[in-house]
Design a protein around this motif. Structure first.
Motif, PDB file in Angstrom:
ATOM      1  N   LEU A  59       0.829  -1.207   0.000  1.00  0.00           N
ATOM      2  CA  LEU A  59       0.000   0.000   0.000  1.00  0.00           C
ATOM      3  C   LEU A  59       0.863   1.257   0.000  1.00  0.00           C
ATOM      4  N   SER A  60       1.816   1.349   0.907  1.00  0.00           N
ATOM      5  CA  SER A  60       2.692   2.531   0.965  1.00  0.00           C
ATOM      6  C   SER A  60       3.565   2.628  -0.287  1.00  0.00           C
ATOM      7  N   ILE A  61       4.022   1.483  -0.764  1.00  0.00           N
ATOM      8  CA  ILE A  61       4.856   1.485  -1.975  1.00  0.00           C
ATOM      9  C   ILE A  61       4.065   2.033  -3.153  1.00  0.00           C
ATOM     10  N   SER A  62       2.841   1.543  -3.354  1.00  0.00           N
ATOM     11  CA  SER A  62       2.032   2.027  -4.482  1.00  0.00           C
ATOM     12  C   SER A  62       1.652   3.488  -4.293  1.00  0.00           C
ATOM     13  N   ASN A  63       1.325   3.898  -3.072  1.00  0.00           N
ATOM     14  CA  ASN A  63       1.019   5.311  -2.833  1.00  0.00           C
ATOM     15  C   ASN A  63       2.219   6.191  -3.143  1.00  0.00           C
ATOM     16  N   THR A  64       3.398   5.745  -2.747  1.00  0.00           N
ATOM     17  CA  THR A  64       4.610   6.520  -3.028  1.00  0.00           C
ATOM     18  C   THR A  64       4.869   6.595  -4.528  1.00  0.00           C
ATOM     19  N   LEU A  65       4.718   5.478  -5.213  1.00  0.00           N
ATOM     20  CA  LEU A  65       4.989   5.453  -6.653  1.00  0.00           C
ATOM     21  C   LEU A  65       3.984   6.259  -7.464  1.00  0.00           C
ATOM     22  N   PHE A  66       2.713   6.162  -7.095  1.00  0.00           N
ATOM     23  CA  PHE A  66       1.675   6.743  -7.940  1.00  0.00           C
ATOM     24  C   PHE A  66       1.109   8.069  -7.440  1.00  0.00           C
ATOM     25  N   HIS A  67       1.391   8.433  -6.200  1.00  0.00           N
ATOM     26  CA  HIS A  67       0.816   9.661  -5.667  1.00  0.00           C
ATOM     27  C   HIS A  67       1.856  10.608  -5.089  1.00  0.00           C
ATOM     28  N   SER A  68       3.142  10.310  -5.272  1.00  0.00           N
ATOM     29  CA  SER A  68       4.153  11.191  -4.697  1.00  0.00           C
ATOM     30  C   SER A  68       4.383  12.399  -5.598  1.00  0.00           C
ATOM     31  N   VAL A  69       4.985  13.406  -5.016  1.00  0.00           N
ATOM     32  CA  VAL A  69       5.186  14.672  -5.708  1.00  0.00           C
ATOM     33  C   VAL A  69       6.321  14.596  -6.717  1.00  0.00           C
ATOM     34  N   GLY A  70       7.303  13.752  -6.471  1.00  0.00           N
ATOM     35  CA  GLY A  70       8.411  13.706  -7.404  1.00  0.00           C
ATOM     36  C   GLY A  70       9.367  12.555  -7.141  1.00  0.00           C
ATOM     37  N   LEU A  71      10.372  12.493  -7.982  1.00  0.00           N
ATOM     38  CA  LEU A  71      11.367  11.433  -7.916  1.00  0.00           C
ATOM     39  C   LEU A  71      12.132  11.462  -6.595  1.00  0.00           C
ATOM     40  N   GLU A  72      12.376  12.645  -6.060  1.00  0.00           N
ATOM     41  CA  GLU A  72      13.107  12.751  -4.798  1.00  0.00           C
ATOM     42  C   GLU A  72      12.374  12.027  -3.664  1.00  0.00           C
ATOM     43  N   VAL A  73      11.063  12.172  -3.620  1.00  0.00           N
ATOM     44  CA  VAL A  73      10.266  11.500  -2.589  1.00  0.00           C
ATOM     45  C   VAL A  73      10.315   9.986  -2.785  1.00  0.00           C
ATOM     46  N   ILE A  74      10.206   9.545  -4.025  1.00  0.00           N
ATOM     47  CA  ILE A  74      10.252   8.108  -4.326  1.00  0.00           C
ATOM     48  C   ILE A  74      11.598   7.531  -3.910  1.00  0.00           C
ATOM     49  N   LEU A  75      12.668   8.205  -4.287  1.00  0.00           N
ATOM     50  CA  LEU A  75      14.006   7.716  -3.947  1.00  0.00           C
ATOM     51  C   LEU A  75      14.229   7.701  -2.434  1.00  0.00           C
ATOM     52  N   LYS A  76      13.749   8.729  -1.753  1.00  0.00           N
ATOM     53  CA  LYS A  76      13.933   8.802  -0.307  1.00  0.00           C
ATOM     54  C   LYS A  76      13.132   7.713   0.393  1.00  0.00           C
ATOM     55  N   GLN A  77      11.873   7.564   0.035  1.00  0.00           N
ATOM     56  CA  GLN A  77      11.001   6.609   0.719  1.00  0.00           C
ATOM     57  C   GLN A  77      11.334   5.156   0.382  1.00  0.00           C
ATOM     58  N   LEU A  78      11.437   4.860  -0.895  1.00  0.00           N
ATOM     59  CA  LEU A  78      11.661   3.471  -1.311  1.00  0.00           C
ATOM     60  C   LEU A  78      13.143   3.125  -1.309  1.00  0.00           C
ATOM     61  N   GLY A  79      13.930   3.959  -1.967  1.00  0.00           N
ATOM     62  CA  GLY A  79      15.364   3.695  -2.059  1.00  0.00           C
ATOM     63  C   GLY A  79      16.060   3.746  -0.711  1.00  0.00           C
ATOM     64  N   GLY A  80      15.592   4.621   0.160  1.00  0.00           N
ATOM     65  CA  GLY A  80      16.199   4.733   1.486  1.00  0.00           C
ATOM     66  C   GLY A  80      16.072   3.449   2.288  1.00  0.00           C
ATOM     67  N   ASN A  81      14.900   2.829   2.242  1.00  0.00           N
ATOM     68  CA  ASN A  81      14.705   1.566   2.965  1.00  0.00           C
ATOM     69  C   ASN A  81      15.548   0.439   2.371  1.00  0.00           C
ATOM     70  N   ILE A  82      15.658   0.424   1.067  1.00  0.00           N
ATOM     71  CA  ILE A  82      16.479  -0.611   0.417  1.00  0.00           C
ATOM     72  C   ILE A  82      17.949  -0.390   0.767  1.00  0.00           C
ATOM     73  N   LEU A  83      18.424   0.844   0.618  1.00  0.00           N
ATOM     74  CA  LEU A  83      19.829   1.153   0.907  1.00  0.00           C
ATOM     75  C   LEU A  83      20.189   0.925   2.371  1.00  0.00           C
ATOM     76  N   LEU A  84      19.238   1.170   3.257  1.00  0.00           N
ATOM     77  CA  LEU A  84      19.487   0.989   4.680  1.00  0.00           C
ATOM     78  C   LEU A  84      19.895  -0.443   5.010  1.00  0.00           C
ATOM     79  N   PHE A  85      19.350  -1.413   4.279  1.00  0.00           N
ATOM     80  CA  PHE A  85      19.616  -2.816   4.598  1.00  0.00           C
ATOM     81  C   PHE A  85      20.639  -3.479   3.675  1.00  0.00           C
ATOM     82  N   LEU A  86      21.138  -2.783   2.666  1.00  0.00           N
ATOM     83  CA  LEU A  86      22.196  -3.350   1.817  1.00  0.00           C
ATOM     84  C   LEU A  86      23.401  -3.818   2.631  1.00  0.00           C
ATOM     85  N   PRO A  87      23.914  -2.994   3.540  1.00  0.00           N
ATOM     86  CA  PRO A  87      25.062  -3.454   4.333  1.00  0.00           C
ATOM     87  C   PRO A  87      24.743  -4.673   5.199  1.00  0.00           C
TER      88      PRO A  87
END
Length: 165
Positions: A59-87
């Motif tokens: 739900l949050s992923i689809s809301n971020t992808l389809f209702h966010s204001v821009g790429l920066e929000v998408i990268l911060k919300q989705l990419g941030g969680n992915i990057l946080l756990f890469l290490p």
């Protein structure tokens, strides 16, 4: 060729880095919490504390992808969680021999992420405001990040062992 003392030193350094990484994740996800009620009232007016907990997968992923204001929000919300756990996915198999299989790494990533999310829920309950929302999509994205990190550490070894054959 590594001598035994050099091997022990490198193992110590990797374990130390892993411990610092775990502490960093905990500090980023649990701390900076408004512990004083007076401060929390001020924080309400300056931040998005009225976040909702989400227990519906994607739900949050689809809301971020389809209702966010821009790429920066998408990268911060989705990419941030992915990057946080890469290490996590990269370091855990190095630190512990137990986590050399994808299924064990998957379980470890899910459990660590659940601990983070449940900790946020408990802290929000104790503080009395939803300072950090509990979101199943964070668990999904964190787990994805852990598995990507795991693949980054395992893929070169698999390619090298395939070349030797």
């Amino acid at each position: 060729m590594l001598r035994k003392s050099n091997f022990k030193l490198s193992r110590f350094i990797i374990r130390t880095v892993f411990i610092y990484y775990i502490l960093l994740v905990i500090s980023l996800t649990w701390f900076s919490i408004p512990l004083i009620t007076r401060w929390s009232a001020h924080i309400h007016s300056f931040t998005e504390l009225n976040q909702q907990d989400n227990f519906i997968p994607f739900l949050s992923i689809s809301n971020t992808l389809f209702h966010s204001v821009g790429l920066e929000v998408i990268l911060k919300q989705l990419g941030g969680n992915i990057l946080l756990f890469l290490p996590f996915g990269f370091l855990l198999p190095i630190v512990s021999e137990k986590y050399h299989t994808p299924i064990k790494m998957l379980i470890a990533s899910i459990l660590f992420s659940l601990c983070i999310e449940l900790g946020q829920a408990v802290i929000s309950f104790i503080v009395g405001i939803t300072y950090r929302s509990t979101d199943i999509d964070d668990v999904i994205l964190n787990t994805l990040g852990g598995m990507i990190g795991f693949c980054l550490i395992k893929l070169p070894f698999r390619l090298l062992s395939a070349k030797k054959k």
